[in-house]
Design a protein around this motif. Structure first.
Motif, short mmCIF file in Angstrom:
data_model
loop_
_atom_site.label_atom_id
_atom_site.label_comp_id
_atom_site.label_asym_id
_atom_site.label_seq_id
_atom_site.Cartn_x
_atom_site.Cartn_y
_atom_site.Cartn_z
N SER A 1 0.83 -1.20 0.00
CA SER A 1 0.00 0.00 0.00
C SER A 1 0.87 1.26 0.00
O SER A 1 0.62 2.21 -0.74
CB SER A 1 -0.93 -0.04 1.23
OG SER A 1 -1.50 1.22 1.47
N ALA B 1 2.84 1.54 -3.45
CA ALA B 1 2.01 1.82 -4.63
C ALA B 1 1.23 3.12 -4.48
O ALA B 1 0.75 3.66 -5.48
CB ALA B 1 1.03 0.66 -4.85
N GLY B 2 1.12 3.65 -3.27
CA GLY B 2 0.17 4.73 -3.02
C GLY B 2 0.75 6.13 -3.07
O GLY B 2 1.73 6.40 -3.78
N ALA B 3 0.11 7.02 -2.33
CA ALA B 3 0.43 8.45 -2.37
C ALA B 3 1.88 8.73 -1.99
O ALA B 3 2.50 9.64 -2.51
CB ALA B 3 -0.51 9.23 -1.44
N GLU B 4 2.41 7.93 -1.06
CA GLU B 4 3.80 8.14 -0.64
C GLU B 4 4.78 7.34 -1.50
O GLU B 4 5.98 7.34 -1.24
CB GLU B 4 3.96 7.76 0.83
CG GLU B 4 3.16 8.67 1.75
CD GLU B 4 3.44 8.45 3.23
OE1 GLU B 4 3.84 9.40 3.91
OE2 GLU B 4 3.24 7.31 3.70
N VAL C 1 2.00 6.50 -6.78
CA VAL C 1 1.02 7.52 -7.17
C VAL C 1 1.60 8.93 -6.94
O VAL C 1 1.46 9.81 -7.80
CB VAL C 1 -0.31 7.36 -6.39
CG1 VAL C 1 -1.22 8.55 -6.60
CG2 VAL C 1 -1.02 6.07 -6.82
N GLY C 2 2.28 9.11 -5.81
CA GLY C 2 2.93 10.40 -5.55
C GLY C 2 3.97 10.72 -6.62
O GLY C 2 4.10 11.86 -7.05
N ILE D 1 2.32 12.02 -9.73
CA ILE D 1 1.94 13.43 -9.55
C ILE D 1 3.17 14.34 -9.77
O ILE D 1 3.11 15.31 -10.52
CB ILE D 1 1.38 13.66 -8.12
CG1 ILE D 1 -0.01 13.05 -7.98
CG2 ILE D 1 1.37 15.15 -7.77
CD1 ILE D 1 -1.16 13.95 -8.33
#
Lengths: 292, 292
Positions: free
Chosen positions: A143, A146-149, A152-153, A156
């Motif tokens: 998680s 793969a995620g915002a940290e 996905v981050g 961005i």
């Protein structure tokens, strides 16, 4: 075992595991076709191979290793489907084939990506031969990676970076997150399944971080030096879009030096480990020399 | 306790939990703002309230209940962000405010959704007062409910259904997946955290399934009878787009009968359970009577 033999042995098994997972689902045909289309589009399967190679080098076989490898490949594939969308990188070709949204439309492509990332967590939760404690650790790490940290981050930062000139440090941060985090997770997942010791996990993490950067620098170099045919996607895209790249910031020769630096740091990180680590060394060499 | 008091007590806590979770992340500002924007846009918080109400009625307090409630709300919010995209339902307004992609652009909106769904699994994995076995069960169920065999599959059927007249059975299947699966998961998650007995879980599952259908039928009825101001979104949208709805298939009076049927089946399902279940009964009544 040689890397080529290892890959020849495992690639069909990875392919089959992905097929089996998706065909087990009772879901609308269009969704199933869209998920399978991108999963079966091939690619180098670097993440699953890394995971399996780590386990092999640690002398560990695990009946659920292919399933965890499939989960990582699903996350990677979902990220490609979403990255290719018109509102993101707007790519028409991926691995020499039309991108998912070109074939299935944007709505189905977005949802196929959503389905893949969501499924991958359940796949880990349902493993039959892994303790609940280890599943929870894998899911937590996956998680975050793969995620915002993590990934996905990174995407961005990558998008926002298109509108300005990045410093080398900023570019490195994009890649650490966008590519490095999931590559490192693949390696860690193999180590966790192999019940590796904490020191081994730390060394492998360092290996993964340098390998991830080497991988991305080579990607940038190939965009300058490769042909569209070799790459299976449009070459020279970065330069045309004025995107920040290693060759762009550093010049091509110094980007190649940087590539060699990270490759040798990756090798140094696993030098002291028990076992030959031959597959990991070959993988590092392959990433440096790859043409696509 | 009355439902209004219960909601007044818990809504600020849910809001704060969501804020705390996102503010704990080291991520690019645009991503953080986009995630927070949709999480803080309010809404009825029906899923978290359902989860907490089930725990309350089962006489169980759990220190991690708010975190699981937040995870479910993140999944719900991600689905709204993606559903509103131009390639999906193409909505400009949600809860009376501009939709996420209208404010942050499509790329950031897609990635904010991706980040939310990915984070929610890690949030469950990192709970401090839940056994690994229970975490694994929650993650498995959440993955199925939110994924291709649940919510994502429902959205695909919903999109495909726009191009044809659906039979009642098909429409029901859309809603079971698109809305019902995650509502039912919220209820199950409360029951699992409360260590409920299998019979209780089965009764609550049946309650959730009927409640989900009642919820959706009322949604369709409101689209016909409500105003845009009451709904916080464009009224009459279904009719204008010739989308299949309960009133459209059944006529408005018969859709209302169907609503009453599912509401009373929901109540019947929890009739035999220990405890008053007063909050769940009130929630059912609220869903039937709601104006938005």
């Amino acid at each position: 075992m040689k890397l080529n033999d290892f890959r020849s042995y495992y690639e069909p098994l990875i392919q089959q595991e992905l097929l089996d997972q998706i065909s087990s689902l009772s879901i609308p045909d269009s969704l199933k076709e869209s998920m399978n289309y991108s999963l079966q589009a091939g690619g180098k399967r670097i993440r699953p191979i890394l995971l399996l190679a780590v386990m092999h080098e640690l002398g560990h076989n695990h009946p659920d290793a292919l399933k965890v490898a499939a989960a990582v490949e699903m996350i990677h594939t979902y990220s490609l489907i979403h990255d290719d969308l018109p509102s993101m990188d707007d790519d028409d070709l991926r691995r020499g084939m039309p991108t998912n949204h070109k074939v299935f439309g944007e709505a189905v492509a977005i949802l196929a990506g959503d389905a893949l990332v969501t499924y991958s967590f359940g796949l880990i939760a349902r493993l039959e031969n892994v303790s609940s404690d280890d599943k929870v650790q894998l899911i937590d790490l996956m998680s975050v990676s793969a995620g915002a940290e993590g990934m996905v981050g990174g995407q961005i930062l990558d998008i926002e970076g298109e509108e300005k000139k990045l410093e080398l440090k900023e570019l490195e941060q994009v890649h650490r997150l966008k590519t490095g985090a999931l590559l490192t997770f693949s390696i860690l997942a193999g180590a966790i399944l192999a019940q590796a010791k904490p020191e081994t996990i730390m060394s492998l993490t360092r290996f993964g971080e340098h390998l991830g950067l080497a991988f991305q620098i080579q990607d940038d170099i190939l965009d300058v030096t490769g042909t569209s045919e070799e790459l299976g996607k449009t070459a020279g895209k970065d330069e045309n879009s004025e995107k920040s790249t290693y060759p762009g910031i550093l010049t091509l020769p110094r980007a190649k030096e940087k590539l060699d630096y990270h490759a040798s740091e990756a090798l140094a990180a696993i030098e002291g480990l028990d076992g030959e680590m031959a597959l990991l060394k070959e993988l590092t060499a392959m990433i440096v020399k790859r043409k696509n």
